[in-house]
Write a protein that holds these residues in place. Sequence first.
Motif, PDB file in Angstrom:
ATOM      1  N   HIS A 112       0.846  -1.210   0.000  1.00 27.06           N
ATOM      2  CA  HIS A 112       0.000   0.000   0.000  1.00 27.06           C
ATOM      3  C   HIS A 112       0.873   1.248   0.000  1.00 27.06           C
ATOM      4  CE1 HIS A 112      -3.303   2.742   0.692  1.00 27.06           C
ATOM      5  NE2 HIS A 112      -2.668   3.263   1.724  1.00 27.06           N
ATOM      6  N   HIS A 131       1.285   5.464  -2.009  1.00 28.24           N
ATOM      7  CA  HIS A 131       0.870   6.501  -2.946  1.00 28.24           C
ATOM      8  C   HIS A 131       2.205   7.076  -3.432  1.00 28.24           C
ATOM      9  CE1 HIS A 131      -2.927   5.999  -0.790  1.00 28.24           C
ATOM     10  NE2 HIS A 131      -2.236   6.153   0.324  1.00 28.24           N
ATOM     11  N   HIS A 136      -9.017   2.342   1.475  1.00 28.60           N
ATOM     12  CA  HIS A 136      -8.655   2.608   2.878  1.00 28.60           C
ATOM     13  C   HIS A 136      -9.811   2.204   3.793  1.00 28.60           C
ATOM     14  CE1 HIS A 136      -6.127   5.544   0.631  1.00 28.60           C
ATOM     15  NE2 HIS A 136      -5.232   5.244   1.553  1.00 28.60           N
ATOM     16  N   HIS A 153      -4.799  -0.515   6.084  1.00 26.10           N
ATOM     17  CA  HIS A 153      -4.869  -0.194   7.523  1.00 26.10           C
ATOM     18  C   HIS A 153      -5.759  -1.170   8.313  1.00 26.10           C
ATOM     19  CE1 HIS A 153      -2.557   3.310   6.493  1.00 26.10           C
ATOM     20  NE2 HIS A 153      -3.492   3.700   5.652  1.00 26.10           N
ATOM     21  N   ASP A 173       2.766   3.000   2.941  1.00 24.90           N
ATOM     22  CA  ASP A 173       1.904   4.164   2.776  1.00 24.90           C
ATOM     23  C   ASP A 173       2.709   5.230   2.020  1.00 24.90           C
ATOM     24  OD1 ASP A 173      -0.478   5.543   2.879  1.00 24.90           O
ATOM     25  OD2 ASP A 173      -0.707   5.389   5.044  1.00 24.90           O
TER      26      ASP A 173
HETATM   27 ZN   LIG Z   1      -2.990   5.327   2.131  1.00 28.52          ZN
END
Ligand SMILES: [Zn+2]
Length: 442
Positions: free
Chosen positions: A64, A66, A213, A250, A301
């Motif tokens: 996960h 970005h 998410h 998460h 993340d």
């Molecule tokens: Zn995220």
Amino acid sequence: MSTLLLKHAAVLTLNAENTILESSSIAIQDEKIIAIGEPPREFVADEIIDAQHHVALPGFFNAHTHAAMTLLRGSAEDLPLDRWFNEGIWRTESALQEEDVYWGVALAACEMLRSGTVAFADHYFYMHNVARVVQESGMKALLAWCVFGSDFAKEMGPTTLELTSDFVAEFQNSAGGRIKTMLGPHSPYISTERSLRDAANVARKLNVGCHIHVSESQAQVDNSYKQFGKSPVAYLNELGIFDNPSIAAHAIYVNEDDIEILRAKKVSVAACPKTHLKLAMQTTRIVDLLNAGVHVALGTDGAASNNNLDMLEVMRLAALLQKHDSGDATVLPSMEALRLATQHGARAMGFNNSGVLQVDADADLILLDMDKPHLVPRHNLAANIVHSARASDVNYVIVNGKVLLRQGELTTLDEEKIMREAEARGLRMARSAQGQTQMYKG
Ligand SMILES: [Zn+2]
């Protein structure tokens, strides 16, 4: 046909028996491992890597991230989740231009390769530009185009569910199979019920999962009960979001019923312990989820909340936090932590033939230089990697049989140019960012 031979490596296979080999060869032909131990007698290598003092292990799968948010690294510091979104991230992202994504992801690719990551599950905007970096860098990726699908949020660029499903249709299994795709509805707390239901329908039609998410704060869970009478996981499940194998980032605040849904629907939970620490959140109950049969992988993340993309660090923090929070030093031993960061991530992202060093597996592996003071002596190889190794120990990265980092040098990316471009674009975004948004109320 291309061939590659690694010689004299210790090999941490992560096979079912946790086999560790000493001073072995790994023979690679095109994209596959064809022998471990001794190469076939007739094998002629185009390139030979002397891997003495190195350990070979499966490369890391970042489940996960970005990636383009490297441009926002250090731009929203020392803030809780709501203010981090409203005053920091969404403000700066208002200045995001399409081409920024390419350079931010290119920067991320340099950093990820240097720290042993072979593949990443990305959730962002203008994803055709992420695909370009994947094509050029030689990495693997699972790409999901984020759609807010909210009544009050402006989408980032001309984003609609139709456009993102076109992206799936165009890029699924492209770049010789190195690119896979999912849909990317942002979250149950931003996206409307209708947009989530639409995303679930399109995902079913395209036969892909959703990367979303889920349950990052108690407030999100409380609001979900108030609005829908059920938990975020139960709500998403009823809307059909989990009907194909999906990634839930998460999933911190989950109850026993949620855990049963995640298990039954084969949802992969991507735990991001560094973000949890930095934004003063609780953390994903990795050990409880694993014990219940839920598939768990690890992610960095984005670099705006991490602030790097180092899976070695994430793996270490995951193990330390589980031990600390449970008061039980025996949980998440090193070999298991390694599996989460490699093999489990590979499965979460649909690269089912990767994450293990064995004959016929994809040649997605890294070599760590173990001839360093902080890695001596070697009582426990897995523990040395999880608890002592550093990103700078990664000396070679091989993806689909192609060497992408050779003796610490990137072979496919112009790192100097990428750093200069990314620096200029990140600073421009911060300068031209405007206003605030109250989009996040979780
Ligand atoms: Zn995220």
